[in-house]
Design a protein around this motif. Structure first.
Motif, PDB file in Angstrom:
ATOM      1  N   THR A   1       3.226  22.198   9.775  1.00  0.00           N
ATOM      2  CA  THR A   1       2.185  21.296  10.286  1.00  0.00           C
ATOM      3  C   THR A   1       1.206  20.933   9.184  1.00  0.00           C
ATOM      4  OG1 THR A   1       2.374  22.320  12.473  1.00  0.00           O
ATOM      5  CG2 THR A   1       0.389  21.034  12.034  1.00  0.00           C
ATOM      6  N   TRP A   2       0.808  21.928   8.392  1.00  0.00           N
ATOM      7  CA  TRP A   2      -0.111  21.683   7.282  1.00  0.00           C
ATOM      8  C   TRP A   2       0.505  20.719   6.272  1.00  0.00           C
ATOM      9  CZ3 TRP A   2      -2.119  26.049   3.491  1.00  0.00           C
ATOM     10  CH2 TRP A   2      -3.179  25.524   2.727  1.00  0.00           C
ATOM     11  N   MET A   3       1.805  20.867   6.006  1.00  0.00           N
ATOM     12  CA  MET A   3       2.471  19.998   5.048  1.00  0.00           C
ATOM     13  C   MET A   3       2.428  18.543   5.490  1.00  0.00           C
ATOM     14  SD  MET A   3       6.475  19.999   3.834  1.00  0.00           S
ATOM     15  CE  MET A   3       7.003  19.437   5.461  1.00  0.00           C
ATOM     16  N   TYR A   4       2.671  18.306   6.794  1.00  0.00           N
ATOM     17  CA  TYR A   4       2.693  16.923   7.277  1.00  0.00           C
ATOM     18  C   TYR A   4       1.322  16.264   7.181  1.00  0.00           C
ATOM     19  CZ  TYR A   4       7.353  17.889   9.146  1.00  0.00           C
ATOM     20  OH  TYR A   4       8.685  18.210   9.273  1.00  0.00           O
ATOM     21  N   GLY A   5       0.270  17.068   7.120  1.00  0.00           N
ATOM     22  CA  GLY A   5      -1.068  16.498   6.964  1.00  0.00           C
ATOM     23  C   GLY A   5      -1.577  16.543   5.542  1.00  0.00           C
ATOM     24  N   SER A   6      -0.680  16.790   4.580  1.00  0.00           N
ATOM     25  CA  SER A   6      -1.110  16.954   3.193  1.00  0.00           C
ATOM     26  C   SER A   6      -0.614  15.866   2.265  1.00  0.00           C
ATOM     27  CB  SER A   6      -0.647  18.332   2.672  1.00  0.00           C
ATOM     28  OG  SER A   6      -1.214  19.375   3.440  1.00  0.00           O
ATOM     29  N   GLY A   7      -0.040  14.807   2.793  1.00  0.00           N
ATOM     30  CA  GLY A   7       0.371  13.690   1.956  1.00  0.00           C
ATOM     31  C   GLY A   7       1.473  14.026   0.977  1.00  0.00           C
ATOM     32  N   VAL A   8       2.346  14.950   1.326  1.00  0.00           N
ATOM     33  CA  VAL A   8       3.445  15.303   0.424  1.00  0.00           C
ATOM     34  C   VAL A   8       4.450  14.161   0.342  1.00  0.00           C
ATOM     35  CG1 VAL A   8       5.356  16.910   0.020  1.00  0.00           C
ATOM     36  CG2 VAL A   8       3.172  17.765   0.885  1.00  0.00           C
ATOM     37  N   MET A   9       4.760  13.564   1.487  1.00  0.00           N
ATOM     38  CA  MET A   9       5.785  12.523   1.542  1.00  0.00           C
ATOM     39  C   MET A   9       5.231  11.116   1.652  1.00  0.00           C
ATOM     40  SD  MET A   9       6.648  15.518   3.118  1.00  0.00           S
ATOM     41  CE  MET A   9       6.272  15.202   4.833  1.00  0.00           C
ATOM     42  N   PHE A  10       3.927  10.965   1.761  1.00  0.00           N
ATOM     43  CA  PHE A  10       3.348   9.633   1.944  1.00  0.00           C
ATOM     44  C   PHE A  10       1.959   9.601   1.321  1.00  0.00           C
ATOM     45  CE2 PHE A  10       2.371  12.224   5.641  1.00  0.00           C
ATOM     46  CZ  PHE A  10       0.997  12.107   5.736  1.00  0.00           C
ATOM     47  N   SER A  11       1.464   8.391   1.107  1.00  0.00           N
ATOM     48  CA  SER A  11       0.126   8.209   0.559  1.00  0.00           C
ATOM     49  C   SER A  11      -0.891   8.251   1.699  1.00  0.00           C
ATOM     50  CB  SER A  11       0.023   6.873  -0.185  1.00  0.00           C
ATOM     51  OG  SER A  11      -1.318   6.574  -0.495  1.00  0.00           O
ATOM     52  N   ILE A  12      -1.822   9.165   1.638  1.00  0.00           N
ATOM     53  CA  ILE A  12      -2.845   9.265   2.680  1.00  0.00           C
ATOM     54  C   ILE A  12      -3.718   8.017   2.700  1.00  0.00           C
ATOM     55  CG2 ILE A  12      -4.954  10.518   3.322  1.00  0.00           C
ATOM     56  CD1 ILE A  12      -3.578  13.074   2.590  1.00  0.00           C
ATOM     57  N   ASP A  13      -3.995   7.450   1.531  1.00  0.00           N
ATOM     58  CA  ASP A  13      -4.820   6.242   1.479  1.00  0.00           C
ATOM     59  C   ASP A  13      -4.161   5.100   2.246  1.00  0.00           C
ATOM     60  OD1 ASP A  13      -6.783   7.460  -0.015  1.00  0.00           O
ATOM     61  OD2 ASP A  13      -5.910   6.850  -1.938  1.00  0.00           O
ATOM     62  N   HIS A  14      -2.829   4.970   2.109  1.00  0.00           N
ATOM     63  CA  HIS A  14      -2.126   3.896   2.809  1.00  0.00           C
ATOM     64  C   HIS A  14      -2.002   4.182   4.307  1.00  0.00           C
ATOM     65  CE1 HIS A  14      -0.023   2.613  -1.199  1.00  0.00           C
ATOM     66  NE2 HIS A  14      -1.294   2.271  -1.137  1.00  0.00           N
ATOM     67  N   MET A  15      -1.786   5.441   4.650  1.00  0.00           N
ATOM     68  CA  MET A  15      -1.571   5.795   6.049  1.00  0.00           C
ATOM     69  C   MET A  15      -2.868   5.789   6.857  1.00  0.00           C
ATOM     70  SD  MET A  15       1.695   6.156   6.303  1.00  0.00           S
ATOM     71  CE  MET A  15       1.922   6.990   7.866  1.00  0.00           C
ATOM     72  N   THR A  16      -4.002   5.933   6.184  1.00  0.00           N
ATOM     73  CA  THR A  16      -5.286   5.970   6.899  1.00  0.00           C
ATOM     74  C   THR A  16      -6.182   4.800   6.527  1.00  0.00           C
ATOM     75  OG1 THR A  16      -6.287   7.374   5.174  1.00  0.00           O
ATOM     76  CG2 THR A  16      -5.203   8.492   7.023  1.00  0.00           C
ATOM     77  N   GLY A  17      -5.608   3.760   5.923  1.00  0.00           N
ATOM     78  CA  GLY A  17      -6.388   2.604   5.511  1.00  0.00           C
ATOM     79  C   GLY A  17      -6.879   1.769   6.680  1.00  0.00           C
ATOM     80  N   PRO A  18      -7.557   0.663   6.385  1.00  0.00           N
ATOM     81  CA  PRO A  18      -8.114  -0.187   7.451  1.00  0.00           C
ATOM     82  C   PRO A  18      -7.078  -0.721   8.426  1.00  0.00           C
ATOM     83  CG  PRO A  18      -9.026  -0.767   5.299  1.00  0.00           C
ATOM     84  CD  PRO A  18      -7.900   0.179   5.044  1.00  0.00           C
ATOM     85  N   ASP A  19      -5.832  -0.920   7.940  1.00  0.00           N
ATOM     86  CA  ASP A  19      -4.784  -1.474   8.796  1.00  0.00           C
ATOM     87  C   ASP A  19      -4.066  -0.422   9.626  1.00  0.00           C
ATOM     88  OD1 ASP A  19      -5.375  -3.939   7.692  1.00  0.00           O
ATOM     89  OD2 ASP A  19      -3.866  -3.720   6.097  1.00  0.00           O
TER      90      ASP A  19
END
Length: 310
Positions: free
Chosen positions: A223-241
């Motif tokens: 669970t911690w890994m999925y919230g740590s941006g290992v496989m994706f960019s957090i900036d893109h996933m949580t951006g304005p869009d």
């Protein structure tokens, strides 16, 4: 003769009164005796642990060597395991879920995240079993118990260093040139090691009291890994869009795993570049290392006399 036989036996001397406990304690202290298994003072504990630094290093190296001794490929699995994990994550997240969209140099981005995360994950898993999995050693020998979780964390650092050689090859193969910023990986790894060691000490105490926590850890770490941006960019996933509240991105950026992954990515991959690293990241890395390192050490030391009992 009769007078001698009729003489009453001498009256026995009265038994000495038992020595008061406080006198016994004073007597023991005067002769340098201490309670068996008592917790030493914090400065003394640190000195004892430092005196066994060579044992910690040798124990970590021996465990690392023995880890894959039964496998035909031997120590190659130190590099192949995180690489295979990265390949699986690339297929699932990069291809099927298309999380690579908008992320330049996605393969170096992903592999760096997997390697750095694996260091933290393996350290915590090993720390959880450091005491409960080595009760024979704990009960047979007298030494600072903190040596065990620290040595397991050092073992994982040694394994990461082997993997970093493969990571350098991957970076070059995908067109990421070496730069001066690569030297920043050294302080980044030192801070992450201190953080991991502190967390391992916390988990070692918890695992010694509740061994079943080792069965729960894989789910918590996943669970911690999925919230740590290992496989994706957090900036893109949580951006304005993204449609997510802005505080979600802020909370994720405070995640210590994200902090140490970001440090390594900004140091190694020119797309991100150390010059573009937000100034708060280094401050967060130091803060998390000090909080976990000092707090974890104190937390573990306070239960020193309980390890191996029961």
């Amino acid at each position: 003769m009769s007078q001698v036989l009729d003489t009453p036996p001498p009256t026995p001397a009265p038994a000495p009164a038992s020595t008061p406990p406080h006198d016994l304690a004073a007597l023991a202290a005067r002769h340098g005796l201490t309670v068996s298994g008592a917790r030493p003072s914090l400065p003394d504990y640190v000195r004892r642990l430092w005196a066994r630094r060579h044992f910690i290093g040798a124990f970590a190296t021996a465990k690392l060597t023995a880890q894959y001794s039964q496998a035909k490929l031997g120590q190659l699995w130190q590099v192949m395991t995180p690489l295979l994990n990265a390949a699986v994550y690339y297929f699932i997240f990069g291809v099927l879920m298309d999380t690579k969209r908008g992320v330049d140099d996605y393969v170096p981005f992903l592999v760096t995240g997997v390697f750095v995360w694996t260091f933290t994950q393996s350290s915590l898993m090993a720390g959880t079993r450091a005491i409960s999995g080595n009760l024979g050693l704990v009960r047979a020998l007298h030494f600072p118990r903190a040596a065990l979780p620290v040595s397991f964390c050092l073992q994982q650092l040694q394994q990461l260093l082997f993997s970093m050689a493969a990571l350098a090859v991957i970076l070059l193969a995908f067109g990421v040139p070496p730069g001066v910023s690569w030297v920043l990986t050294v302080p980044a790894l030192v801070l992450q090691f201190v953080f991991n060691a502190g967390m391992s000490l916390i988990m070692a105490r918890a695992g010694a009291k509740f061994p079943d926590i080792a069965q729960l850890m894989p789910f918590l770490l996943r669970t911690w890994m999925y919230g740590s941006g290992v496989m994706f960019s957090i900036d893109h996933m949580t951006g304005p869009d993204s449609g997510l509240p802005s505080w979600v991105g802020t909370v994720l950026q405070l995640n210590p795993a994200v902090v140490y992954i970001d440090l390594m990515r900004f140091a190694l991959i020119d797309t991100f570049g150390a010059s573009h690293l937000p100034p708060h990241v280094w401050a967060l890395a130091v803060a998390w290392a000090l909080a976990a390192g000092i707090g974890g050490f104190l937390y573990f030391w306070k239960a020193e006399e309980t390890y191996g009992r029961g």
